[in-house]
Design a protein around this motif. Structure first.
Motif, PDB file in Angstrom:
ATOM      1  N   LEU A  42       0.854  -1.189   0.000  1.00 48.91           N
ATOM      2  CA  LEU A  42       0.000   0.000   0.000  1.00 48.91           C
ATOM      3  C   LEU A  42       0.892   1.242   0.000  1.00 48.91           C
ATOM      4  O   LEU A  42       1.380   1.654   1.048  1.00 48.91           O
ATOM      5  CB  LEU A  42      -0.922  -0.002   1.225  1.00 48.91           C
ATOM      6  CG  LEU A  42      -1.822   1.218   1.387  1.00 48.91           C
ATOM      7  CD1 LEU A  42      -2.788   1.326   0.224  1.00 48.91           C
ATOM      8  CD2 LEU A  42      -2.581   1.143   2.707  1.00 48.91           C
ATOM      9  N   TYR A  66       3.618   0.784   2.644  1.00 48.26           N
ATOM     10  CA  TYR A  66       3.197  -0.043   3.774  1.00 48.26           C
ATOM     11  C   TYR A  66       2.858  -1.450   3.276  1.00 48.26           C
ATOM     12  O   TYR A  66       2.493  -1.653   2.118  1.00 48.26           O
ATOM     13  CB  TYR A  66       1.960   0.556   4.447  1.00 48.26           C
ATOM     14  CG  TYR A  66       2.229   1.848   5.173  1.00 48.26           C
ATOM     15  CD1 TYR A  66       2.503   1.860   6.534  1.00 48.26           C
ATOM     16  CD2 TYR A  66       2.205   3.067   4.496  1.00 48.26           C
ATOM     17  CE1 TYR A  66       2.738   3.055   7.212  1.00 48.26           C
ATOM     18  CE2 TYR A  66       2.443   4.255   5.156  1.00 48.26           C
ATOM     19  CZ  TYR A  66       2.714   4.242   6.513  1.00 48.26           C
ATOM     20  OH  TYR A  66       2.952   5.423   7.170  1.00 48.26           O
ATOM     21  N   TRP A  67       2.977  -2.406   4.183  1.00 51.62           N
ATOM     22  CA  TRP A  67       2.469  -3.752   3.944  1.00 51.62           C
ATOM     23  C   TRP A  67       1.133  -3.858   4.646  1.00 51.62           C
ATOM     24  O   TRP A  67       1.020  -3.588   5.848  1.00 51.62           O
ATOM     25  CB  TRP A  67       3.434  -4.814   4.452  1.00 51.62           C
ATOM     26  CG  TRP A  67       4.546  -5.087   3.493  1.00 51.62           C
ATOM     27  CD1 TRP A  67       5.824  -4.604   3.559  1.00 51.62           C
ATOM     28  CD2 TRP A  67       4.481  -5.895   2.320  1.00 51.62           C
ATOM     29  NE1 TRP A  67       6.555  -5.061   2.493  1.00 51.62           N
ATOM     30  CE2 TRP A  67       5.753  -5.862   1.721  1.00 51.62           C
ATOM     31  CE3 TRP A  67       3.467  -6.649   1.708  1.00 51.62           C
ATOM     32  CZ2 TRP A  67       6.035  -6.554   0.540  1.00 51.62           C
ATOM     33  CZ3 TRP A  67       3.743  -7.325   0.537  1.00 51.62           C
ATOM     34  CH2 TRP A  67       5.023  -7.284  -0.035  1.00 51.62           C
ATOM     35  N   GLN A  68       0.127  -4.217   3.884  1.00 51.62           N
ATOM     36  CA  GLN A  68      -1.232  -4.334   4.404  1.00 51.62           C
ATOM     37  C   GLN A  68      -1.548  -5.817   4.645  1.00 51.62           C
ATOM     38  O   GLN A  68      -1.420  -6.639   3.732  1.00 51.62           O
ATOM     39  CB  GLN A  68      -2.214  -3.724   3.417  1.00 51.62           C
ATOM     40  CG  GLN A  68      -3.642  -3.683   3.899  1.00 51.62           C
ATOM     41  CD  GLN A  68      -4.561  -3.042   2.867  1.00 51.62           C
ATOM     42  OE1 GLN A  68      -4.953  -3.670   1.901  1.00 51.62           O
ATOM     43  NE2 GLN A  68      -4.881  -1.760   3.078  1.00 51.62           N
ATOM     44  N   ASN A  95      -1.861  -2.163   8.819  1.00 46.95           N
ATOM     45  CA  ASN A  95      -0.895  -1.660   7.849  1.00 46.95           C
ATOM     46  C   ASN A  95       0.360  -1.238   8.585  1.00 46.95           C
ATOM     47  O   ASN A  95       0.293  -0.458   9.545  1.00 46.95           O
ATOM     48  CB  ASN A  95      -1.471  -0.468   7.081  1.00 46.95           C
ATOM     49  CG  ASN A  95      -2.820  -0.776   6.456  1.00 46.95           C
ATOM     50  OD1 ASN A  95      -2.898  -1.231   5.328  1.00 46.95           O
ATOM     51  ND2 ASN A  95      -3.901  -0.529   7.202  1.00 46.95           N
ATOM     52  N   SER A 134       2.483   2.362  11.824  1.00 41.93           N
ATOM     53  CA  SER A 134       1.405   1.402  11.588  1.00 41.93           C
ATOM     54  C   SER A 134       0.074   2.093  11.820  1.00 41.93           C
ATOM     55  O   SER A 134      -0.009   3.105  12.531  1.00 41.93           O
ATOM     56  CB  SER A 134       1.553   0.179  12.498  1.00 41.93           C
ATOM     57  OG  SER A 134       1.494   0.566  13.857  1.00 41.93           O
TER      58      SER A 134
END
Length: 218
Positions: A42, A66-68, A95, A134
């Motif tokens: 993301l 970001y990693w969702q 996230n 996050s």
């Protein structure tokens, strides 16, 4: 993305529209319900442009990826044909930024322009970038699945993402040589809006194993 600042500032080119998202979801299907989870990238972008004159524009932007990690539930609303079905989707996600960006919180830049007459214009910028490590988000959407082969589907999904509006922010103070005025701007970007996802789904068949037991009677 939102922007507040003095005259001369404009939104930066949102190059994130040309950045692809990618990921992998794994789900389990029971009747009309599918529960799925996985990981999807993301990217969130914010920035500004400062117009010194029509031929000298200073731009600054940043993108945080970001990693969702979502948890979604899909429910089959309509199946007009055996190979085609329409699903409603709802979910929530964590996230997190995994240290890919390594952004410096505050730094300074200097941009110089030399005119045809030989005079120089120097613009100094002090830029500060803040972002959350996050955050939580929720989503609602619909998906259309078409069975291309016995275990292979193609799908189109339209999602509406909901989250905070100030995930990534960038503020800057600019000053030009020969000008005592200070120019300030603040831009913020969040993780909200519509997205269209194209995907391929492979269905794994479940195999049941049975154990036979010989009972002895005495």
């Amino acid at each position: 993305m939102t922007k507040q600042g003095d005259n001369g500032f404009a939104n930066a080119d949102p190059f994130n529209l040309r950045n692809s998202r990618y990921g992998l979801l794994v789900g389990y299907h029971i009747g009309q319900v599918t529960v799925e989870s996985g990981a999807i990238t993301l990217p969130i972008y914010t920035g500004y442009r400062f117009v010194v004159d029509p031929s000298f524009v200073i731009g600054s932007g940043t993108k945080v990826t970001y990693w969702q990690f979502p948890l979604n539930i899909q429910y089959t609303l309509w199946r007009p044909a055996k190979q085609l079905n329409l699903n409603a989707l709802a979910g929530m996600a964590v996230n997190t930024e995994l240290g890919e960006s390594l952004l410096s919180p505050t730094y300074q830049t200097i941009a110089t322009r030399t005119s045809p007459g030989g005079s120089q214009t120097t613009t100094r910028s002090i830029i500060t970038t803040l972002y959350r490590k996050s955050f939580l988000s929720t989503s609602l959407g619909v998906s259309l699945n078409y069975q291309l082969a016995r275990l292979l589907d193609v799908n189109v999904q339209v999602n509406r993402l909901f989250s905070s509006k100030d995930i990534v922010s960038r503020s800057a103070q600019l000053q030009q040589s020969g000008n005592s005025s200070l120019y300030n701007v603040m831009t913020k970007a969040g993780a909200g809006g519509l997205s269209v996802l194209l995907g391929v789904t492979y269905r794994f068949k479940t195999i049941k194993y049975y154990r036979l037991r010989d009972d002895q009677v005495y």
